[in-house]
Design a protein around this motif. Structure first.
Motif: not given
Length: 119
Positions: A30-35, A55-58, A79-83
């Protein structure tokens, strides 16, 4: 993605073996426009015992969320989780920059079991 790589720097196979890269299938996108940089939020199935991770992917330049569901790609799982803004990214989805620096997903050309480890 930035920085230069020292091609003379060598690592041992033991160093490489510490990076746990697994095959997985995208089950939701799903889109993540707030990033800060436009991104897509992914839920990805690694199979047992890892299960589903986020995962968040650009990758918005080359991909629409709907076309990603069912696609197998690779991710680093240790890898550790990333905010990322209000979203916790649990794995790093892998890709390469195109000529303009936009991410193209690293892909698997034949179907493999979810959770299969790169070696």
């Amino acid at each position: 993605m930035s920085g230069s790589v020292d091609l003379k720097a060598k690592i041992s196979f033991a160093d490489f073996d510490k990076v746990d890269i697994r095959a997985r299938t995208i089950v939701e996108a799903e889109p993540y426009p707030e990033a800060r940089k436009p991104s897509i939020k992914l839920r990805i199935d690694f199979g047992a015992p890892l299960g589903i991770k986020k995962s968040s992917a650009q990758i918005t330049t080359h991909y629409e969320p709907g076309e990603l569901v069912g696609r197998q790609v690779m991710a680093v799982v240790n890898f550790p989780p990333r905010q990322i803004g209000k979203f916790m990214s649990e794995v790093l989805t892998l890709g390469f920059p195109d000529e303009g620096g936009e991410v193209v997903l690293a892909a698997i050309d034949k179907r493999v079991p979810n959770g299969g480890r790169l070696f």
